[in-house]
Enzyme design. Structure first.
Site, mmCIF file in Angstrom:
data_model
loop_
_atom_site.group_PDB
_atom_site.id
_atom_site.type_symbol
_atom_site.label_atom_id
_atom_site.label_comp_id
_atom_site.label_asym_id
_atom_site.label_seq_id
_atom_site.Cartn_x
_atom_site.Cartn_y
_atom_site.Cartn_z
ATOM 1 N N ARG A 13 0.838 -1.211 0.000
ATOM 2 C CA ARG A 13 0.000 0.000 0.000
ATOM 3 C C ARG A 13 0.877 1.268 0.000
ATOM 4 N NH1 ARG A 13 -0.717 4.818 2.310
ATOM 5 N NH2 ARG A 13 -0.230 3.906 4.318
ATOM 6 N N ASP A 14 1.526 1.544 1.121
ATOM 7 C CA ASP A 14 2.291 2.792 1.220
ATOM 8 C C ASP A 14 3.447 2.801 0.224
ATOM 9 O OD1 ASP A 14 2.894 5.283 2.171
ATOM 10 O OD2 ASP A 14 3.357 4.668 4.211
ATOM 11 N N HIS A 207 9.036 6.975 8.154
ATOM 12 C CA HIS A 207 9.623 7.109 6.818
ATOM 13 C C HIS A 207 11.075 7.526 6.967
ATOM 14 C CE1 HIS A 207 6.170 6.697 4.019
ATOM 15 N NE2 HIS A 207 5.501 6.892 5.133
ATOM 16 N N CYS A 238 4.394 9.338 0.155
ATOM 17 C CA CYS A 238 2.999 9.755 0.207
ATOM 18 C C CYS A 238 2.790 10.722 -0.932
ATOM 19 C CB CYS A 238 2.671 10.434 1.548
ATOM 20 S SG CYS A 238 1.007 11.144 1.577
ATOM 21 N N ASN A 247 9.262 4.198 3.276
ATOM 22 C CA ASN A 247 9.123 3.703 4.644
ATOM 23 C C ASN A 247 10.451 3.089 5.074
ATOM 24 O OD1 ASN A 247 6.262 3.002 3.192
ATOM 25 N ND2 ASN A 247 5.986 3.651 5.303
HETATM 26 MG MG MG Z 1 3.312 6.388 5.213
#
Ligand code: MG
Length: 304
Positions: A13-14, A207, A238, A247
């Site tokens: 996801r991220d 991050h 992001c 991350n």
């Molecule tokens: Mg994040």
């Protein structure tokens, strides 16, 4: 340190949401299954957000439908509002993660409403999730700084955390969404959170934008968190946070924790193989350092 830290893998996801291209659905499913095979048991597999804003996550339903679901794995869907929650439940997520931004400006940019409205939505989502047996957890985003408002006071972060904790979530997380945090800040926020939210499970999300990610993770472990987020290879960022980069890399984090005597239940060799697969699939190198340097001492498999 003899204890266990749960790692929540957020690469699918991220990580992937910040890729310039869109990873094909079949490759995303392969990525997630490889991570599960390496021992990850809790993964943020996708987000249920506006596909026009985050086209990389437009196939959320197809990803969930294509996974070989296991009963011992938590398939987490990130949601920002009630519509996203409904989609995540319909798609088969057995855990949902909601994000509420500590900074009102960032919340408006990211979710289209102010922080108060997101908290109200979260309280309703958590109530419904509990009622249908889906595990709800919540993240206080931009807890260490905001790209629009600058410094966020710890009082504000704790106030938001206390309000979201009223929904009795499985866990409350604190996210350094834009990668500005430093270890002393981690210690302060998590210590105050533990005092303000007695008995609540805490998680942290970092991050490595300014190279403080692993130092922050260490501070969070020392402050007593139960879980940490990380992404395979250190991919991510992001799309709405200027210059946010990856991350903390899962394999670098697992290496550090294992050498400290903290167990994670993860097979580091399989994780490194997944990182190699990721580099080949993306067609470029990833930020993770262990993939470059190799583990130490070498595994028995490598030595043999
Ligand atoms: Mg994040």
């Amino acid at each position: 340190m003899s204890r266990t830290i749960e790692i929540v893998e957020v690469g699918p996801r991220d990580g992937l949401q910040s890729e310039p291209g869109v990873m094909p659905t079949a490759a995303k499913i392969d990525f997630i299954e490889r991570l599960i095979d390496a021992g990850l048991r809790r993964l943020e597999v996708t987000s249920f957000v506006n596909p026009k804003k985050v086209p990389q996550m437009a196939d959320a339903e197809q990803v969930l439908a294509g996974l070989n679901k296991r009963h011992d794995v938590r398939y987490v869907g990130l949601v920002l509002n009630h519509k996203g929650f409904e989609r995540a439940v319909a798609a088969g997520c057995n855990e949902i993660g909601m994000a509420v931004v500590a900074s009102d400006t960032f919340n408006r940019r990211n979710q289209g409403v102010g922080t108060d409205e997101s908290i109200t939505a979260w309280l309703e989502i958590a109530r419904e999730a509990h009622a249908i047996g889906v595990r709800p957890q919540v993240t206080v985003s931009a807890a260490f700084g905001c790209p629009f408002e600058g410094e966020i006071s710890v009082d504000r972060v704790i106030e938001v955390a206390k309000r979201v904790a009223e929904a009795n979530p499985f866990e409350v997380a604190f996210a350094d969404t834009i990668g500005v945090g430093v270890p002393s800040q981690v210690t302060e926020i998590l210590t105050r959170a533990a005092e303000a939210l007695p008995g609540v499970r805490l998680r942290a999300h970092f991050h490595n934008t300014r190279n403080t990610g692993l130092a922050n993770a260490y501070a969070a472990v020392a402050a007593g968190v139960s879980a940490l987020d990380s992404s395979a290879g250190g991919i991510g960022g992001c799309p709405f946070a200027p210059a946010a980069t990856g991350n903390i890399p899962t394999e670098d984090l697992v290496y550090m924790l294992q050498r400290m005597g903290v167990s994670t239940g993860i097979d580091l060799d399989k994780l490194l193989a997944t990182g190699e697969w990721l580099q080949q699939t993306l067609g470029r190198g990833v930020p993770g350092m262990l993939l470059k340097a190799g583990r130490f001492p070498q595994s028995t498999a490598q030595a043999a």
